[in-house]
Design an enzyme around this catalytic site. Structure first.
Site, PDB file in Angstrom:
ATOM      1  N   SER A 161     -18.545 -16.749 -51.789  1.00  0.00           N
ATOM      2  CA  SER A 161     -17.321 -16.692 -51.009  1.00  0.00           C
ATOM      3  C   SER A 161     -16.504 -17.939 -51.262  1.00  0.00           C
ATOM      4  O   SER A 161     -17.036 -18.994 -51.557  1.00  0.00           O
ATOM      5  CB  SER A 161     -17.651 -16.611 -49.523  1.00  0.00           C
ATOM      6  OG  SER A 161     -18.186 -17.860 -49.123  1.00  0.00           O
ATOM      7  N   LYS A 162     -15.196 -17.764 -51.133  1.00  0.00           N
ATOM      8  CA  LYS A 162     -14.330 -18.880 -51.521  1.00  0.00           C
ATOM      9  C   LYS A 162     -14.414 -20.059 -50.552  1.00  0.00           C
ATOM     10  O   LYS A 162     -13.958 -21.142 -50.854  1.00  0.00           O
ATOM     11  CB  LYS A 162     -12.898 -18.417 -51.730  1.00  0.00           C
ATOM     12  CG  LYS A 162     -12.175 -17.915 -50.529  1.00  0.00           C
ATOM     13  CD  LYS A 162     -10.759 -17.543 -50.939  1.00  0.00           C
ATOM     14  CE  LYS A 162     -10.032 -16.895 -49.789  1.00  0.00           C
ATOM     15  NZ  LYS A 162      -8.869 -16.149 -50.206  1.00  0.00           N
ATOM     16  N   ARG A 163     -15.010 -19.841 -49.407  1.00  0.00           N
ATOM     17  CA  ARG A 163     -15.186 -20.980 -48.496  1.00  0.00           C
ATOM     18  C   ARG A 163     -16.228 -21.958 -49.028  1.00  0.00           C
ATOM     19  O   ARG A 163     -16.251 -23.118 -48.670  1.00  0.00           O
ATOM     20  CB  ARG A 163     -15.602 -20.496 -47.107  1.00  0.00           C
ATOM     21  CG  ARG A 163     -14.447 -19.834 -46.408  1.00  0.00           C
ATOM     22  CD  ARG A 163     -14.433 -20.148 -44.934  1.00  0.00           C
ATOM     23  NE  ARG A 163     -13.151 -19.744 -44.390  1.00  0.00           N
ATOM     24  CZ  ARG A 163     -12.916 -19.575 -43.107  1.00  0.00           C
ATOM     25  NH1 ARG A 163     -13.876 -19.778 -42.238  1.00  0.00           N
ATOM     26  NH2 ARG A 163     -11.730 -19.238 -42.684  1.00  0.00           N
TER      27      ARG A 163
END
Ligand code: GLU
Length: 493
Positions: free
Chosen positions: A253-255
């Site tokens: 995930s981009k987090r």
């Protein structure tokens, strides 16, 4: 024997994801290894979220990696159009066919009614699903209500009991209970199809023989299988590829990790290395070597060598592999690749107008503008000491700006400024209080060229990456803060 045809069917709703490139690569290898064709189809039936910019980015990202397709919206082909938004009539025809055969039915239930049913089911600890309310309305009554302009969707019927056997190329037979399947909406009230109908109709009409897709789609496989059965079509072979994961095993995930292919391009990764690394996600070449080209991967490709343990996308390992690739280049080619990456006339022309008036000699350019050619910066925490804001407020400004910029689809100075102003305004801060923080994060210096121009030039991926880097340097955001700030962010609209 029928020709093997595979496809990638991305939805153009955001940055071009490394997961899309990974699935594309395996579909490409599978097709090529069998002397078949690889198709690109754009699934843009979600009108609100799909954009042409994002579609273009998908093409650019895949081509940068060296992935080419035989048919697609931009290259044409005998089974077009390859963009679902241009195939509306086709879906209507097939949805009508399902209704006529009694496999699907118009549903007139209001959102309020559906919410209420759902709430009741949840209260009774039942799996929330459509209760079949409109299933027994006679065809005649339905016709009249539709003719009178009543809003409706089309739902598919599903068995209420028993199991569906999904034959997966990697897992063998997987059984999924019908009690877990809802009466899926196939056509929305706006007359557009949902993923399920459009995907099945297109895979059939486009002659797709093998579908390699991410395993997040496995739970919904019974609905697709049922639709093939309802239409009386031969179902393609299904292969559910393991999901890419962060080093902590959570879903990529981009987090936690940059997930946009363009980020890796801006960071100066070589496309060959990136593709090589994606090829190592759950797969290995028979002699187990780490470094191989796309041509070698195709030559030795064997889908049975895909292992189901979640492959970890680790930027450090990717960097290591990239190092192998670039160190093995002939030095002339290395120099040429570096030039092509960022020391090219086009990028220089973006930067030149901002540095020309600020230097007296060319040799002052690198110290002033080196951040245009960097990835992560060596940030000094002292740069973030603020006259008015305390440490928490500084982190809050950085986090809210980051979120705001993550949602920004069109990247230009004006829109970037609006985002920063919106955050400042919401926190009752002046722009001149917020800007120094942007300055420090993006340039890593106390003074340089205009930071708004710099953000536009370095692009969304690096801008977000550096804001995240600054936030982390200052201690990040605690879970509690994230919760509070998310509320604040939502209130910004
Ligand atoms: N449009 C779907 C996606 O964005 C396609 C999934 C599939 O391959 O069926 O992933």
């Amino acid at each position: 024997m029928t020709t093997v045809r595979t496809r990638i069917a991305p939805s153009p709703t955001g940055d071009p994801h490394v997961g899309t490139a990974y699935i594309a690569l395996f579909n490409l290898c599978f097709a090529r290894q069998h002397g078949g064709q690889f198709i690109l189809r754009i699934e843009d039936t979600d009108q609100l979220r799909s954009t042409r910019e994002s579609e273009q980015q998908i093409y650019d990202a895949l081509r940068w990696l060296g992935i080419e397709w035989d048919e697609g919206p931009d290259v044409g082909g005998p089974h077009g159009p390859y963009r679902q938004s241009e195939r509306g009539e086709i879906y209507k025809k097939y949805s009508d066919e399902l209704v006529a055969k009694g496999h699907a039915f118009p549903c007139f239930c209001s959102a309020e009614r559906l919410d209420q049913v759902r709430a009741e089911q949840m209260a009774n600890k039942e799996t929330p699903r459509y209760d079949g309310h409109c299933m027994n309305i006679s065809a005649e009554t339905s016709q009249q209500r539709i003719a009178a302009g009543e809003s409706h969707v089309i739902r598919m019927k599903v068995p209420s009991e028993g199991v569906c056997q999904v034959n997966d190329m990697l897992r063998g037979t997987v059984e999924i209970g019908w009690d877990r399947m809802d009466m899926q909406v196939l056509m929305k009230a706006d007359g557009l199809p949902t993923y399920f109908l459009a995907n099945v109709v297109d895979d059939h009409l486009m002659g797709i023989t093998h579908v390699l897709r991410g395993e997040e789609w496995l739970p919904s496989a019974p609905k697709l299988i049922k639709l093939y059965e309802y239409f009386g079509w031969e179902q393609p072979q299904l292969c559910y590829m393991p999901l890419l994961r962060n080093p902590d095993k959570s879903k990529l995930s981009k987090r936690k990790n940059p997930t946009s292919v363009t980020f890796y391009e801006r960071m100066g990764f070589m496309p060959e290395a990136m593709l090589n690394y994606l090829g190592r996600m759950g797969w290995s070449i028979p002699d187990e070597r780490e470094k191989f080209t796309l041509a070698e991967m195709i030559e030795h490709f064997d889908i049975n060598r895909v292992s189901l343990g979640g492959p970890i996308f680790d930027v450090e390992k990717l960097s290591w592999l990239n190092g192998q690739w670039l160190r093995e280049l002939p030095v002339e080619q290395f120099a040429a690749e570096v030039q092509k990456w960022a020391f090219n006339p086009e990028y220089m022309m973006k930067i030149a107008p901002h540095v020309q008036q600020r230097v007296e000699t060319f040799s002052q350019i690198a110290p002033l503008a080196g951040f245009f050619f960097s990835g992560a910066l060596n940030l000094d925490p002292a740069l973030f000491e603020h006259k008015k804001l305390d440490g928490t407020q500084v982190r809050q400004v950085l986090q809210l700006t980051l979120w705001k910029l993550e949602a920004l689809r069109q990247w230009d100075k004006e829109r970037i400024t609006e985002c920063i102003q919106a955050v400042g305004g919401h926190l009752e801060l002046k722009l001149r209080d917020v800007m120094p923080l942007m300055f420090a994060s993006i340039t890593g210096q106390a003074s340089s060229v205009s930071v708004l121009d710099a953000m536009e030039i370095i692009g969304p991926d690096l801008t977000r990456f550096r804001l995240r880097q600054a936030l982390e340097l200052l201690g990040g955001a605690s879970k509690k803060e994230v919760k509070e700030w998310e509320k604040l962010f939502a209130a910004m609209g």
